[in-house]
Design an enzyme around this catalytic site. Structure first.
Site, PDB file in Angstrom:
ATOM      1  CG  PHE A   1     -15.155  -2.509 -21.194  1.00 24.44           C
ATOM      2  CD1 PHE A   1     -16.655  -3.626 -21.721  1.00 24.44           C
ATOM      3  CD2 PHE A   1     -14.187  -2.587 -21.832  1.00 24.44           C
ATOM      4  CE1 PHE A   1     -15.957  -4.329 -22.828  1.00 24.44           C
ATOM      5  CE2 PHE A   1     -13.855  -3.422 -23.034  1.00 24.44           C
ATOM      6  CZ  PHE A   1     -14.823  -4.302 -23.401  1.00 24.44           C
ATOM      7  CG  ASP A   2     -20.856   0.403 -16.214  1.00 24.56           C
ATOM      8  OD1 ASP A   2     -20.385   1.334 -15.280  1.00 24.56           O
ATOM      9  OD2 ASP A   2     -21.892  -0.089 -15.946  1.00 24.56           O
ATOM     10  CE  LYS A   3     -17.707  -3.057 -10.329  1.00 20.60           C
ATOM     11  NZ  LYS A   3     -18.801  -4.076  -9.976  1.00 20.60           N
ATOM     12  CB  THR A   4     -22.259  -2.302 -11.770  1.00 20.67           C
ATOM     13  OG1 THR A   4     -21.459  -2.345 -11.073  1.00 20.67           O
ATOM     14  CG2 THR A   4     -23.485  -3.130 -11.353  1.00 20.67           C
TER      15      THR A   4
END
Length: 634
Positions: A314-317
């Protein structure tokens, strides 16, 4: 009219659809004999020519140039054999079924490759260079290492370099995905493709043309795209054995019975039409099913890879978080001043600021019933903060360093409290009133409400979650702990994300990647299966992905994986039924019960069954929908 016809003929997909429709009509007329006396030949020849000739050409070309036997070869043998004994309807029917399979595969495999072009479009075409105190706009290709460039507010930085004069804030989301602009001053590095949000500054070029950060991203994206080979079709993988078995049984039947018509009948029923239709029809149904839930899947190959993933990065932002800053705390340390008044003063001071943090404070104030009032003596110091006179009182809002310039003292208690927010990944804006520290406002990019549920469901499906982000390690660990992700990699540039994905794949991990920004494009392309956030995501991330969540509903990811697995099971079921049906039809053919025409019709029944079986993935979603309703919708 002639222009429309020309357009259809020149477009391969439109031409193939037209040929299939014409061939279907020809086969109906041939079978019923309706127009038998109006043509000097069997009208089934139309289907043979329109649908059969391309198959013959493809199989012969593959055999001669690639020395490869594909499923088309068995069809070609059946075509030639049927024509040689005058069974034109059987030949035309087999060619028509194959043409439908090819058409369906082309429709599901079609991909748009616009992502790399859009990356290229981000690169400025010109740069403002400073020579002997004069400024000159030149093509970016003429910029040399060591040149002094002037970058105005709102401009995209053309090359990599170091700031030598001025202060500003840079939107680096294209490279890191970080939602907050990063303050930059003399001595700091800046990279191509990033956006100068505020003040004008001067920089010295350090990396130009192909060596710049953005150009490296483009090169790596092209390489990653080229290395992602399509999945080999099962029918082609087994084609050699199918041809050998079919010819062996046909030849043996001819030798034992002395009837060539039985041998040809066997070749007709042995054609892998249902076998070939098994995959594209199920894939199209699965893609249609996903579309109903706001998920766009790029191709059948993509769907197959999504079904096989065992890990998800997963990317965060903008992926696990909502991608926008919100006020999460207002702390007051000024005696006699209410928290709501501290927020009002900070919001009024920030009302003319263009900084995302200032805008978030104003939005929070207005959403809580606040109203905008006139202020005086507004000043903005880029990268530090703002000041204004409000009702005769001087208000400052900004970094701790900005507040301390007024000799205001931030209490130890306030610093400890601020540290607790910083550990959670928040950003703190300090407020000073008439030269005294008044308090602070904490802002953060908040988690999506369904992020934890999504991660938990993936874990239940034995899919291991990983967090890859360009943000700092404290923020990353806090976010990961809130939603149940144990493996965290932070402070990553786009190339580093891609390298980690490549390393996992080399270790036999079938890892999916979920992201939303330009910075995620390389990882999305490199991953075993990439999923992009389509609502707030960049066009480049969307084009790099295998699937797109149109409305950014990450809670649909478990459904997407479960549905993909269901489609693959349906494909295997279709193949098994097709093989059983073929074996049954071959048995009838060897006994002389079927002739080429009836064999073509029986053979067609298997193809129809496969199509209906696949269609049930849309009309009756079964366990996938039950899973979706129970686990996602509650």
């Amino acid at each position: 009219m002639l222009l429309k016809i020309k357009k259809i003929i020149l477009n391969e997909e439109s031409r193939n659809i037209l040929f299939v429709v014409i061939s279907a009509a020809a086969l109906i007329f041939s079978l019923t004999g309706v127009m038998k006396n109006k043509f000097p030949f069997d009208i089934a020849w139309i289907a043979i020519i329109l649908c059969g000739i391309p198959i013959l050409v493809e199989s012969v070309t593959s055999l001669i140039k690639e020395r490869d036997i594909k499923a088309d070869m068995l069809v070609s043998i059946a075509l030639v054999a049927s024509i040689s004994i005058g069974e034109y309807f059987a030949a035309g029917e087999v060619a028509w079924i194959m043409a439908i399979g090819t058409l369906l595969e082309d429709m599901t495999a079609r991909k748009a490759r616009q992502g790399i072009e859009k990356l290229i479009d981000l690169t400025p075409k010109t740069a403002r260079i400073k020579r002997e105190e004069a400024e000159e706009v030149i093509p970016i290709s003429d910029v040399q290492t060591g040149d002094i460039l002037v970058v105005l507010a709102g401009e995209t930085i053309a090359v990599d370099g170091i700031i030598i004069a001025g202060t500003t804030a840079i939107d680096q989301s294209i490279m890191t995905g970080e939602s907050i602009p990063v303050d930059k001053t003399v001595g700091d590095n800046v990279t191509s493709g990033t956006l100068n949000q505020f003040s004008t500054f001067e920089m010295r070029a350090t990396k130009v043309e192909k060596n710049s950060s953005l150009q490296r991203m483009i090169q790596l994206a092209e390489k990653a795209d080229a290395n992602k080979a399509p999945v080999v079709k099962l029918a082609d993988r087994w084609a050699t054995w199918l041809v050998v078995i079919a010819l062996g049984i046909a030849l043996l039947t001819w030798v034992l019975t002395g009837e060539v018509i039985r041998a040809v009948t066997i070749l007709v029923v042995f054609c892998p039409c249902a076998f070939i239709l098994a995959t594209p029809t199920a894939v199209m149904a699965g893609i249609g099913n996903a579309t109903r839930f706001g998920i766009l899947i790029r191709s059948g190959d993509a769907l197959q890879r999504i079904a096989q993933i065992d890990s998800i990065a997963f990317d965060k932002t903008g992926t696990l978080t909502q991608g926008k800053m919100e006020v999460i705390g207002v702390e007051n340390y000024y005696y006699g001043l209410h928290v709501s008044e501290l927020l009002r003063l900070a919001a009024l001071a920030e009302q003319r600021s263009e900084h995302p943090l200032g805008k978030a404070i104003v939005t929070h104030y207005l959403n809580n019933g606040g109203t905008i009032e006139k202020i005086k003596d507004f000043k903005l110091e880029s990268g530090m903060g703002v000041s204004a006179k409000i009702g005769g009182r001087i208000v400052l809002a900004g970094k701790a360093e900005y507040i301390k310039r007024t000799n205001a003292i931030i209490s130890a208690a306030a610093e400890r409290k601020a540290h607790t927010y910083l550990k959670k990944g928040a950003t703190v804006i300090y407020v000073c009133l008439d030269g005294s520290f008044a308090g602070f406002i904490a802002l953060a990019d908040v988690l999506r409400p369904t992020a934890k549920l999504t991660v938990n469901q993936l874990k239940q499906m034995n899919i291991h979650p990983i967090l890859l982000t360009g943000d700092n390690i404290d923020t990353a660990k806090f976010i990961a702990s809130k939603i149940g992700i144990d493996e965290v990699k932070a402070n990553l540039m786009p190339e580093e994300k891609m390298s980690l994905i490549q390393e996992l794949i080399q270790n036999d991990k079938k890892i999916g990647m979920i992201g939303d920004g330009v910075n995620d494009a390389l990882a999305l392309k490199t991953s075993y299966a990439g999923i992009a956030m389509g609502g707030i995501g960049s066009d480049i991330a969307v084009e790099a992905a295998d699937a797109v969540l149109v409305s950014d509903n990450i809670e649909r990811i478990p459904y997407l994986v479960a549905m993909s697995k269901k489609v693959m099971k349906r494909i295997n079921f279709n193949i098994m039924i097709a093989m059983i049906w073929n074996i049954f039809a071959v048995g009838l053919s060897t006994m002389g019960i079927l002739n080429p025409v009836t064999a073509a019709l029986v053979h067609n029944v298997g193809s129809v069954f496969v199509v209906i079986s696949s269609a049930l993935l849309i009309t009756n979603q079964g366990s996938v929908t039950k899973f979706f309703n129970k686990s996602v919708l509650g």
